[in-house]
Motif scaffolding. Structure first.
Motif, PDB file in Angstrom:
ATOM      1  N   ASP A   1      27.048  41.871 -19.768  1.00 40.85           N
ATOM      2  CA  ASP A   1      27.901  42.595 -20.705  1.00 40.85           C
ATOM      3  C   ASP A   1      27.290  43.933 -21.102  1.00 40.85           C
ATOM      4  N   GLY A   2      26.775  44.643 -20.110  1.00 42.20           N
ATOM      5  CA  GLY A   2      26.246  45.981 -20.332  1.00 42.20           C
ATOM      6  C   GLY A   2      24.798  46.051 -20.766  1.00 42.20           C
ATOM      7  N   VAL A   3      24.172  44.916 -21.043  1.00 39.22           N
ATOM      8  CA  VAL A   3      22.769  44.883 -21.462  1.00 39.22           C
ATOM      9  C   VAL A   3      21.898  44.573 -20.251  1.00 39.22           C
ATOM     10  N   ARG A   4      20.905  45.420 -19.994  1.00 36.75           N
ATOM     11  CA  ARG A   4      20.074  45.258 -18.799  1.00 36.75           C
ATOM     12  C   ARG A   4      19.278  43.959 -18.842  1.00 36.75           C
ATOM     13  N   LEU A   5      19.201  43.284 -17.694  1.00 35.13           N
ATOM     14  CA  LEU A   5      18.436  42.049 -17.567  1.00 35.13           C
ATOM     15  C   LEU A   5      17.047  42.326 -16.992  1.00 35.13           C
ATOM     16  N   ARG A   6      16.074  41.517 -17.409  1.00 31.95           N
ATOM     17  CA  ARG A   6      14.716  41.600 -16.898  1.00 31.95           C
ATOM     18  C   ARG A   6      14.200  40.194 -16.626  1.00 31.95           C
ATOM     19  N   VAL A   7      13.510  40.044 -15.495  1.00 32.01           N
ATOM     20  CA  VAL A   7      12.930  38.741 -15.181  1.00 32.01           C
ATOM     21  C   VAL A   7      11.674  38.504 -16.014  1.00 32.01           C
ATOM     22  N   SER A   8      11.185  37.273 -15.948  1.00 31.97           N
ATOM     23  CA  SER A   8      10.002  36.858 -16.688  1.00 31.97           C
ATOM     24  C   SER A   8       8.763  37.662 -16.271  1.00 31.97           C
ATOM     25  N   GLU A   9       7.850  37.843 -17.218  1.00 30.52           N
ATOM     26  CA  GLU A   9       6.579  38.512 -16.942  1.00 30.52           C
ATOM     27  C   GLU A   9       5.441  37.506 -16.740  1.00 30.52           C
ATOM     28  N   LYS A  10       5.738  36.233 -16.650  1.00 33.62           N
ATOM     29  CA  LYS A  10       4.686  35.221 -16.507  1.00 33.62           C
ATOM     30  C   LYS A  10       3.888  35.426 -15.218  1.00 33.62           C
ATOM     31  N   GLN A  11       2.612  35.017 -15.282  1.00 38.67           N
ATOM     32  CA  GLN A  11       1.698  35.194 -14.157  1.00 38.67           C
ATOM     33  C   GLN A  11       1.093  33.883 -13.670  1.00 38.67           C
ATOM     34  N   SER A  12       1.362  32.790 -14.367  1.00 34.93           N
ATOM     35  CA  SER A  12       0.730  31.518 -14.013  1.00 34.93           C
ATOM     36  C   SER A  12       1.770  30.413 -13.932  1.00 34.93           C
ATOM     37  N   LEU A  13       1.706  29.612 -12.856  1.00 39.20           N
ATOM     38  CA  LEU A  13       2.672  28.536 -12.677  1.00 39.20           C
ATOM     39  C   LEU A  13       2.600  27.486 -13.774  1.00 39.20           C
ATOM     40  N   ASP A  14       1.440  27.328 -14.411  1.00 38.42           N
ATOM     41  CA  ASP A  14       1.349  26.287 -15.429  1.00 38.42           C
ATOM     42  C   ASP A  14       2.174  26.604 -16.669  1.00 38.42           C
ATOM     43  N   ALA A  15       2.714  27.818 -16.743  1.00 38.84           N
ATOM     44  CA  ALA A  15       3.616  28.184 -17.834  1.00 38.84           C
ATOM     45  C   ALA A  15       5.060  28.324 -17.364  1.00 38.84           C
ATOM     46  N   ALA A  16       5.330  28.002 -16.105  1.00 39.51           N
ATOM     47  CA  ALA A  16       6.622  28.312 -15.489  1.00 39.51           C
ATOM     48  C   ALA A  16       7.645  27.199 -15.644  1.00 39.51           C
ATOM     49  N   VAL A  17       8.877  27.600 -15.920  1.00 35.18           N
ATOM     50  CA  VAL A  17      10.033  26.717 -15.815  1.00 35.18           C
ATOM     51  C   VAL A  17      10.622  26.928 -14.422  1.00 35.18           C
ATOM     52  N   VAL A  18      10.518  25.905 -13.590  1.00 31.98           N
ATOM     53  CA  VAL A  18      10.960  25.974 -12.199  1.00 31.98           C
ATOM     54  C   VAL A  18      12.285  25.234 -12.079  1.00 31.98           C
ATOM     55  N   THR A  19      13.196  25.794 -11.309  1.00 29.34           N
ATOM     56  CA  THR A  19      14.512  25.181 -11.191  1.00 29.34           C
ATOM     57  C   THR A  19      14.997  25.214  -9.747  1.00 29.34           C
ATOM     58  N   ALA A  20      15.855  24.286  -9.430  1.00 25.28           N
ATOM     59  CA  ALA A  20      16.453  24.200  -8.094  1.00 25.28           C
ATOM     60  C   ALA A  20      17.928  23.871  -8.241  1.00 25.28           C
ATOM     61  N   SER A  21      18.643  23.960  -7.131  1.00 28.21           N
ATOM     62  CA  SER A  21      20.038  23.535  -7.103  1.00 28.21           C
ATOM     63  C   SER A  21      20.250  22.810  -5.786  1.00 28.21           C
ATOM     64  N   GLN A  22      20.068  21.496  -5.838  1.00 31.21           N
ATOM     65  CA  GLN A  22      20.083  20.709  -4.610  1.00 31.21           C
ATOM     66  C   GLN A  22      20.980  19.496  -4.777  1.00 31.21           C
ATOM     67  N   ALA A  23      22.093  19.501  -4.061  1.00 32.56           N
ATOM     68  CA  ALA A  23      22.975  18.339  -4.058  1.00 32.56           C
ATOM     69  C   ALA A  23      22.413  17.281  -3.120  1.00 32.56           C
ATOM     70  N   PRO A  24      22.772  16.015  -3.310  1.00 32.37           N
ATOM     71  CA  PRO A  24      22.297  14.969  -2.396  1.00 32.37           C
ATOM     72  C   PRO A  24      22.695  15.265  -0.954  1.00 32.37           C
ATOM     73  N   GLY A  25      21.766  15.053  -0.044  1.00 31.37           N
ATOM     74  CA  GLY A  25      22.047  15.272   1.368  1.00 31.37           C
ATOM     75  C   GLY A  25      21.707  14.037   2.167  1.00 31.37           C
ATOM     76  N   ASN A  26      21.262  14.223   3.405  1.00 34.34           N
ATOM     77  CA  ASN A  26      20.840  13.078   4.200  1.00 34.34           C
ATOM     78  C   ASN A  26      19.490  12.570   3.690  1.00 34.34           C
ATOM     79  N   PRO A  27      19.092  11.361   4.082  1.00 34.12           N
ATOM     80  CA  PRO A  27      17.840  10.799   3.548  1.00 34.12           C
ATOM     81  C   PRO A  27      16.623  11.698   3.752  1.00 34.12           C
ATOM     82  N   GLU A  28      16.524  12.363   4.898  1.00 28.55           N
ATOM     83  CA  GLU A  28      15.377  13.217   5.157  1.00 28.55           C
ATOM     84  C   GLU A  28      15.372  14.433   4.232  1.00 28.55           C
ATOM     85  N   ALA A  29      16.542  15.024   4.010  1.00 22.53           N
ATOM     86  CA  ALA A  29      16.639  16.165   3.093  1.00 22.53           C
ATOM     87  C   ALA A  29      16.312  15.738   1.662  1.00 22.53           C
TER      88      ALA A  29
END
Length: 259
Positions: free
Chosen positions: A133-161
């Motif tokens: 809505d017209g306001v500039r976005l900026r990504v996180s400035e974090k430098q360490s994974l131990d502070a990171a919120v990690v996300t995925a988008s994975q629907a169920p697939g075959n057993p191997e996947a």
């Protein structure tokens, strides 16, 4: 900029059409009910989008379902989702949107993500930044994974996947603050672009969601590659999108997961 404004108008109109079918009280009684309603509402919106966008830019092609797993031919292509998050829509949840992305020579160059609930519009044009809505976005400035919120988008697939995804979640849970799996693809990427989440990955990427989200994140300062560190493009077998201070560390963890 005139093109972006016109695409925003088209996305808003499509969103208004979907809003007429939306109820926060909706609760489908069966899988059949859910899919029947979802197909009905998505079909009408997708038809409107294709007509409007072809009129707007007649020279651009249209990405059909059968084209999502491969490189696109040279030139311009519209990649859209008439209702990203249809499962949420039919269950009365607010996380659904209309996605429109223009891809040029396999690179997203313009995107609009319109969320009628709660009235939000995300936009990005290559080289011009990402905005809510017209306001500039900026990504996180974090430098360490131990502070990171990690996300995925994975629907169920075959057993191997499923096994591979489970192994990746377990590996990342051992080194990050939190790991989430969110369907559909667009919404975790909006959060990465906004700096609320830090890392996103997906096997067998959903093209309309990743095309929109990858441009928003890259224009907000993030890094977008496949899991080998090469630039992501339509047809890539996977994708990793992250704040620049975390991208290589996350890729190293995922690289250790057997394929």
């Amino acid at each position: 900029m005139e093109l972006l404004e016109k695409v925003v108008e088209i996305a808003r109109e499509a969103g208004e059409r979907l809003l007429k079918t939306y109820s926060a009280e909706a609760r489908p009684k069966s899988r059949a009910d859910m899919y029947a309603f979802g197909r009905r509402i998505e079909g009408g919106t997708s038809e409107y989008l294709e007509t409007a966008l072809r009129e707007l830019r007649p020279e651009a092609g249209w990405v059909g379902d059968e084209m999502e797993g491969s490189d696109l031919p040279e030139g311009e292509w519209w990649a859209t989702d008439g209702i990203e998050g249809g499962v949420n829509h039919v269950h009365g949840l607010p996380e659904w949107s209309v996605n429109i992305t223009l891809i040029r020579d396999n690179v997203p160059v313009l995107t609009v993500v319109r969320m009628p609930v709660p009235d939000l519009t995300y936009t990005a044009v290559q080289g011009e930044g990402a905005f809510l809505d017209g306001v500039r976005l900026r990504v996180s400035e974090k430098q360490s994974l131990d502070a990171a919120v990690v996300t995925a988008s994975q629907a169920p697939g075959n057993p191997e996947a499923n096994r591979r995804f489970g192994d990746a979640v377990a590996a990342l849970m051992g080194v990050s603050l939190l790991v989430r799996n969110t369907i559909p693809t667009t919404f975790p990427l909006l959060a990465v672009a906004s700096g609320q989440y830090d890392v996103f990955w997906q096997y067998e990427p959903d093209l309309p969601g990743v095309a929109a989200g990858s441009l928003l994140v890259s224009e907000a300062g993030g890094t977008v590659t496949d899991l080998r560190g090469q630039p992501w493009r339509p047809g890539s077998p996977d994708v990793l999108i992250a704040a620049p201070g975390l991208h290589e560390a996350a890729r190293a963890v995922l690289d250790g997961v057997a394929s």
